[in-house]
Motif scaffolding. Structure first.
Motif, short mmCIF file in Angstrom:
data_model
loop_
_atom_site.label_atom_id
_atom_site.label_comp_id
_atom_site.label_asym_id
_atom_site.label_seq_id
_atom_site.Cartn_x
_atom_site.Cartn_y
_atom_site.Cartn_z
N ARG A 257 0.78 -1.06 0.07
CA ARG A 257 0.07 -0.07 0.04
C ARG A 257 0.82 1.55 -0.20
O ARG A 257 1.46 1.17 0.27
N VAL A 258 0.12 2.08 -0.07
CA VAL A 258 0.70 3.69 -0.55
C VAL A 258 0.32 4.71 0.62
O VAL A 258 -0.53 5.37 0.64
N VAL A 259 1.25 5.87 1.22
CA VAL A 259 0.93 6.55 1.73
C VAL A 259 1.47 7.98 0.69
O VAL A 259 3.25 7.52 0.44
N VAL A 260 1.12 9.21 0.29
CA VAL A 260 1.69 9.95 -0.97
C VAL A 260 1.79 10.87 0.46
O VAL A 260 0.64 11.14 0.39
N GLY A 261 3.29 11.34 -0.14
CA GLY A 261 2.29 12.51 1.14
C GLY A 261 2.73 14.34 -0.32
O GLY A 261 3.39 13.91 -1.57
N ARG A 262 2.02 14.51 -0.18
CA ARG A 262 1.51 15.90 -1.02
C ARG A 262 2.91 16.70 -1.27
O ARG A 262 3.36 17.21 -2.72
N GLY A 263 3.96 17.44 -0.45
CA GLY A 263 4.54 18.49 -1.09
C GLY A 263 4.33 19.26 -1.81
O GLY A 263 3.40 19.50 -1.92
N TRP A 264 5.53 20.07 -2.94
CA TRP A 264 5.62 21.28 -3.32
C TRP A 264 5.03 20.38 -4.74
O TRP A 264 5.10 21.28 -5.70
N ALA A 265 5.80 19.74 -4.62
CA ALA A 265 5.19 18.76 -6.12
C ALA A 265 4.02 18.78 -6.41
O ALA A 265 3.31 17.98 -7.51
N ASP A 266 3.35 18.24 -5.63
CA ASP A 266 1.13 18.67 -4.78
C ASP A 266 0.46 17.65 -5.64
O ASP A 266 -0.35 17.58 -6.14
N LEU A 267 1.72 16.17 -5.35
CA LEU A 267 1.38 14.85 -5.38
C LEU A 267 -0.11 14.44 -5.40
O LEU A 267 -0.55 14.97 -4.07
N GLY A 268 -1.28 13.29 -5.58
CA GLY A 268 -2.39 13.15 -5.04
C GLY A 268 -2.49 11.76 -5.18
O GLY A 268 -2.30 10.86 -5.45
N LEU A 269 -3.61 11.85 -4.99
CA LEU A 269 -4.27 10.30 -5.34
C LEU A 269 -4.37 10.15 -6.70
O LEU A 269 -4.53 10.30 -7.50
N THR A 270 -3.90 9.05 -7.95
CA THR A 270 -4.36 8.69 -8.96
C THR A 270 -5.12 8.11 -9.21
O THR A 270 -5.75 7.67 -10.78
N ASP A 271 -6.47 7.55 -8.16
CA ASP A 271 -7.72 6.78 -8.37
C ASP A 271 -7.94 6.45 -7.25
O ASP A 271 -7.37 7.09 -6.75
N ASP A 272 -8.92 5.97 -7.44
CA ASP A 272 -9.92 6.32 -6.16
C ASP A 272 -9.86 4.16 -5.24
O ASP A 272 -10.07 4.53 -4.43
N GLN A 273 -8.90 3.57 -5.65
CA GLN A 273 -8.02 2.08 -4.49
C GLN A 273 -8.17 2.94 -3.34
O GLN A 273 -7.94 4.14 -2.56
N ASP A 274 -8.93 2.28 -2.83
CA ASP A 274 -8.47 1.62 -1.02
C ASP A 274 -7.01 1.82 -0.61
O ASP A 274 -6.40 2.01 0.62
N ASP A 275 -6.07 1.43 -1.08
CA ASP A 275 -4.46 0.95 -1.08
C ASP A 275 -3.93 2.07 -0.81
O ASP A 275 -2.30 2.07 -0.86
N CYS A 276 -4.56 3.53 -1.35
CA CYS A 276 -3.62 4.85 -0.80
C CYS A 276 -3.81 5.17 0.06
O CYS A 276 -5.85 5.57 0.12
N PHE A 277 -3.35 6.65 0.44
CA PHE A 277 -3.94 7.24 1.75
C PHE A 277 -2.48 8.98 1.18
O PHE A 277 -1.40 8.07 1.59
N VAL A 278 -3.32 10.16 0.89
CA VAL A 278 -2.91 11.57 1.24
C VAL A 278 -2.57 11.87 2.64
O VAL A 278 -3.83 11.92 2.92
N VAL A 279 -1.36 12.80 2.19
CA VAL A 279 -0.65 12.99 3.83
C VAL A 279 -0.51 14.34 3.53
O VAL A 279 0.48 14.43 2.04
N GLY A 280 -0.74 16.08 4.13
CA GLY A 280 0.41 16.56 3.81
C GLY A 280 0.65 16.90 4.87
O GLY A 280 1.81 16.32 5.33
N GLU A 281 0.97 17.78 5.86
CA GLU A 281 2.02 18.85 6.72
C GLU A 281 1.82 17.21 8.02
O GLU A 281 0.75 17.47 8.27
N VAL A 282 3.10 16.41 8.11
CA VAL A 282 2.69 15.35 8.83
C VAL A 282 4.05 15.06 9.59
O VAL A 282 4.78 15.45 9.39
N ASN A 283 4.12 14.79 11.03
CA ASN A 283 4.76 13.80 11.97
C ASN A 283 5.75 12.97 11.20
O ASN A 283 5.31 11.69 11.86
#
Length: 389
Positions: A257-283
């Protein structure tokens, strides 16, 4: 710098941080109660905006010297020391303030290859590539000194003349001083001796992060096997138009599975599958201890945080210090150095296969036990000791 500020304050010192006016920096310093004096334009504007032309670089450097001088002059009034890092023109402006006030000045870098040494080559400066076929490090550093003078000298010296300070012949030596500090972990980024400079290695400056992870993120982490984190921090990843899709596909191909850090590249989800989660500022200190691997750009902070958490790494280096950290991760056996700045499905899959082996995981945990967490304390005490003398 926030980590150093907190430790200095714990030892009884008053501290101000003069930093670019990015929202992230303001929130970080507000969270730990350290005064921020905003300096010049946000870093995000510089990084994500259009790259300057070759003709425009010296002018931008000259403008940065003046802007940083004005900002640091306001911040340093009444202070006993100026500790500076960052882009060369900005540090030069800060040093001019220290000279004007007659206070102690310290230059600090976060990676060894910023500093001249017979043990490594310099990184190429804008408009001044390293000559092909030249392998002698001392010769390369001599060329690097000339490049510093050509690229930054006119702007720095013009500003010094305007404020009544003498011009300097050796820009690099002026900015770095003869006793620079190296805020890098001695296992992860060691300074090799013998060398020409009197380098003080303090260890990495780590700001402990006590923030809890969001409930939704915790639920995602607990819903299956540890995921792979993918994030490129302050790198906009201009050379990769589909980097989020490439990364998610490569991680999924490893059965993760994947946790995607949005960052300054502005990454995001690529589809609606439930194996991905997007975070912004995070510990990241809390998150990286719960992932199978970290795919990132190779900034000093992210590399150190992942190493301290015992997380295997895939470093996709973009510029400056990042190729160095990629090489160190590979040399230490705690992950893989991606070949070049632009990942493809095939290239990232190859690197992930290395990072996700049991051997790499075991090595990452072993190295994590050696990563020091007291670098900011060491530096704060050293600074106060120097001032007392």
């Amino acid at each position: 710098m926030a980590g150093l500020a907190v430790r200095l304050r714990a030892l009884g010192a008053e501290v101000r941080v003069c930093a670019p006016s990015d929202e992230e920096f303001a929130k970080l310093l507000a969270r730990v109660g350290v005064e921020l004096v905003p300096a010049a334009e946000p870093v995000r504007t510089l990084v994500t905006g259009a790259a300057p032309t070759a003709e425009g670089l010296p002018q931008r450097a000259a403008a940065m010297v003046a802007a940083q001088y004005e900002a640091v002059a306001a911040a340093a009034e009444g202070c006993d020391a100026v500790v500076a890092t960052g882009l060369v023109p900005a540090v030069a402006g800060a040093r001019s303030v220290a000279e004007e006030l007659g206070v102690h000045f310290v230059y600090v870098t976060y990676f060894p290859t910023m500093l001249p040494s017979p043990h490594h080559a310099p990184y190429p400066l804008p408009l001044h590539p390293l000559p092909p076929g030249t392998t002698d490090n001392r010769e390369l550093w001599e060329l690097n000194a000339h490049s510093f003078n050509a690229l930054y000298g006119p702007g720095i010296n013009a500003h010094r003349m305007r404020i009544g300070q003498p011009t300097v012949d050796d820009i690099r030596g002026h900015v770095f001083t003869d006793r620079p500090w190296l805020a890098a972990d001695p296992v992860l980024g060691p300074w090799q001796e013998p060398a020409d400079l009197d380098v003080v290695q303090t260890g990495a400056w780590i700001l402990p992060d006590e923030r809890p992870l969001a409930d939704e993120l915790v639920a995602f982490l607990e819903a299956g096997e540890p995921p792979v984190y993918v994030g490129f921090g302050s790198m906009p990843m201009h050379g990769s138009t589909d980097v989020a899709q490439v990364a998610v596909d490569a991680v999924r191909a490893q059965g993760r599975r994947v946790v995607v850090g949005r960052g300054w590249a502005d990454l995001g989800l690529t589809d609606d599958q439930d194996d991905c989660f997007v975070v912004g500022e995070v510990n990241q200190q809390a998150l990286f201890g719960r992932v199978a691997a970290v795919v990132h750009h190779g900034g000093a902070g992210t590399t150190t945080t992942a190493a301290g958490a015992g997380a295997p790494q895939v470093v996709v280096p973009q510029l400056v210090d990042q190729p160095y950290w990629a090489d160190r991760v590979a040399e230490l056996g705690i992950g893989a150095a991606h070949d070049g700045p632009t990942p493809t499905f095939e290239s990232l899959s190859t690197a992930l296969k290395v990072a996700l082996t049991p051997e790499t995981s075991a090595r990452a945990r072993a190295v994590a036990a050696t990563i020091r967490t007291d670098g900011a304390t060491v530096a704060a005490q050293l600074l106060l000791d120097e001032l007392s003398r």
